[in-house]
Design a protein around this motif. Structure first.
Motif, mmCIF file in Angstrom:
data_model
loop_
_atom_site.group_PDB
_atom_site.id
_atom_site.type_symbol
_atom_site.label_atom_id
_atom_site.label_comp_id
_atom_site.label_asym_id
_atom_site.label_seq_id
_atom_site.Cartn_x
_atom_site.Cartn_y
_atom_site.Cartn_z
ATOM 1 N N THR A 10 -21.500 -21.117 -14.385
ATOM 2 C CA THR A 10 -22.239 -22.146 -12.941
ATOM 3 C C THR A 10 -22.072 -21.490 -11.685
ATOM 4 O O THR A 10 -21.112 -20.923 -11.798
ATOM 5 C CB THR A 10 -21.206 -23.233 -12.753
ATOM 6 O OG1 THR A 10 -19.964 -23.023 -12.863
ATOM 7 C CG2 THR A 10 -21.460 -23.978 -14.240
ATOM 8 N N ASN A 12 -23.253 -22.459 -7.332
ATOM 9 C CA ASN A 12 -23.930 -23.924 -6.487
ATOM 10 C C ASN A 12 -24.373 -23.202 -5.681
ATOM 11 O O ASN A 12 -24.923 -21.779 -5.280
ATOM 12 C CB ASN A 12 -22.037 -23.775 -6.006
ATOM 13 C CG ASN A 12 -20.762 -24.912 -6.066
ATOM 14 O OD1 ASN A 12 -21.298 -25.523 -6.888
ATOM 15 N ND2 ASN A 12 -20.111 -24.017 -6.266
ATOM 16 N N ALA A 13 -25.796 -23.721 -4.943
ATOM 17 C CA ALA A 13 -26.750 -23.206 -4.365
ATOM 18 C C ALA A 13 -27.071 -22.085 -3.655
ATOM 19 O O ALA A 13 -27.391 -22.000 -3.015
ATOM 20 C CB ALA A 13 -27.232 -24.768 -4.347
ATOM 21 N N GLN A 14 -25.125 -22.575 -2.633
ATOM 22 C CA GLN A 14 -24.775 -21.203 -2.065
ATOM 23 C C GLN A 14 -24.289 -19.843 -2.454
ATOM 24 O O GLN A 14 -23.774 -19.295 -1.309
ATOM 25 C CB GLN A 14 -23.764 -21.941 -0.265
ATOM 26 C CG GLN A 14 -22.619 -22.504 -1.240
ATOM 27 C CD GLN A 14 -22.084 -23.931 -1.689
ATOM 28 O OE1 GLN A 14 -23.469 -23.710 -1.629
ATOM 29 N NE2 GLN A 14 -21.327 -24.109 -1.990
ATOM 30 N N ASP A 15 -23.896 -19.880 -3.607
ATOM 31 C CA ASP A 15 -23.166 -18.607 -4.084
ATOM 32 C C ASP A 15 -24.353 -17.667 -4.270
ATOM 33 O O ASP A 15 -25.709 -17.839 -4.400
ATOM 34 C CB ASP A 15 -22.699 -18.725 -4.499
ATOM 35 C CG ASP A 15 -21.077 -20.336 -4.685
ATOM 36 O OD1 ASP A 15 -20.538 -20.492 -3.637
ATOM 37 O OD2 ASP A 15 -21.099 -20.828 -5.453
#
Length: 116
Positions: A10, A12-15
């Motif tokens: 998974t 995240n949008a900022q990763d």
């Protein structure tokens, strides 16, 4: 011991690592290190007049989907205006290509390379 390649990944949008390449912004959403070399996915923001110059990838296939905006994709044999919703596949084998955002708004592309 579990094989991490078979685990759910998974993001995240900022990763993901952010790279600036010729003025474009590329976020490495998932890398070959995370997929066992199978593929990589890159979130690309191409500013007005941005995009890479002519280049080729002899060892991997590159494809991208236009999420927003448009880019002009060129090879020696053809030119294609890829607008929102367009899909472009550049086969493995080294065809020289480039793309450029010829508009005055940012183009947003989702790029996948196989293998990574």
């Amino acid at each position: 011991m579990e094989n991490p390649i078979n685990d759910l990944t998974t993001v995240n949008a900022q990763d993901g690592q952010i790279l600036s390449v010729v003025g474009d912004t590329y976020r490495l959403v998932i890398t070959g290190e995370q997929t066992g070399g199978a593929y990589a996915a890159i979130d690309m923001l191409i500013p007005p007049q941005g995009g890479p110059g002519p280049h080729a990838h002899a060892n991997f296939q590159e494809s991208f989907y236009v999420l927003e905006g448009e880019v002009v994709v060129k090879t020696k044999a053809q030119s294609f205006v890829a607008r929102k919703g367009s899909f472009v596949n550049i086969p493995k084998g080294g065809v020289v290509h480039n793309f450029k955002n010829e508009t005055d708004t940012i183009a947003h592309l989702w790029c996948v390379v196989v293998p990574a």
